[in-house]
Design an enzyme around this catalytic site. Sequence first.
Site, PDB file in Angstrom:
ATOM      1  N   HIS A 225      26.808  40.621 -19.401  1.00  0.00           N
ATOM      2  CA  HIS A 225      25.821  41.184 -18.482  1.00  0.00           C
ATOM      3  C   HIS A 225      24.452  41.254 -19.140  1.00  0.00           C
ATOM      4  CE1 HIS A 225      24.126  44.853 -16.299  1.00  0.00           C
ATOM      5  NE2 HIS A 225      24.285  43.952 -15.349  1.00  0.00           N
TER       6      HIS A 225
ATOM      7  N   HIS B 121      15.087  41.890 -15.753  1.00  0.00           N
ATOM      8  CA  HIS B 121      15.799  42.607 -14.703  1.00  0.00           C
ATOM      9  C   HIS B 121      14.864  43.320 -13.737  1.00  0.00           C
ATOM     10  CE1 HIS B 121      17.930  46.044 -12.859  1.00  0.00           C
ATOM     11  NE2 HIS B 121      18.912  45.166 -12.745  1.00  0.00           N
TER      12      HIS B 121
END
Length: 301
Positions: free
Chosen positions: A4, A46
């Site tokens: 991730h 992100h």
Amino acid sequence: MFAHRGASGLFAENTRAAYQRAIEEGADGLEIDLHLTADGELVCFHDATVDRTSNGTGAVAELSLAHMRSLDVSTWKTPRLPGDYGGRHDQLMTLADVLELMTEAGRDLDLAVELKHPSPFGDRLEHTVLRTLLRFGWDPETSVIPSGARGEHAVTVSFMSFYPGSLLGLSDMVAPDKLCALFSSVTRAQVQKRLSRLPFAPAVRPAVRPVVAAVMHRTRRDSEALVWNGTVGIAGPGLAYVKTHRAEVKAWLARGSRLRVWTVDDPEDADLLLNLGVREITTNYPARLLKAVTPAGPAPR
């Protein structure tokens, strides 16, 4: 096992160090987040702003790639980096940087690309991603990029988003089994978090909270519908969603959909998912999870 944002439990998320470490630890693939910069370059980041994970401020969409590369995106998490992971100003990654790293890894890998929306550039984000992939030899029919000196390895690409429109736009070119609809349970805390990101004065936020909650519920239902109607072949729920929606999970698995669950860092949660029939897990700690779920998983370096 997808790493991730790379091995982001150990190194700053979406950085060269995090990606390189994940590959070394034996992760099956990388999960990355993509935004467009002001000058149209794809960066792995992100948040919509650089404030949380760098020494800079401002929206990614309003900064140039050169400006982004000048930022320190790693020290907030890891003040000192191993020498073979590059220096402080080598850590910001573009999609092209990631593809170079993966095609030179010497083994098969999967790449899960999360398309970050809402984007001020609209579907230009998807178009730029596809053009970059094609430049690296991506085959739309198989979603594979050959790698290795003789093409003996492959990077298999899948596309993910919380925004159904992104996946619908890609569905004309990308097979359902390479599309993943992301969604999570809509909680009061998540609504509050979304509100905090919107340009409303604090005094106004309570009044618009029901509207934001309704939009979030509708988006989740639309994403679920893409799985039910077969437009996408991969359901991408959060771990909390799986624990509270067992019937949906079992139904999707029974009808042949794949599940890619995020973010799983506890071995007990990994065992739960494997017992349910989930075979794709996204984690911040690939070595830890691999060791827990495979008898001879690779040990941390």
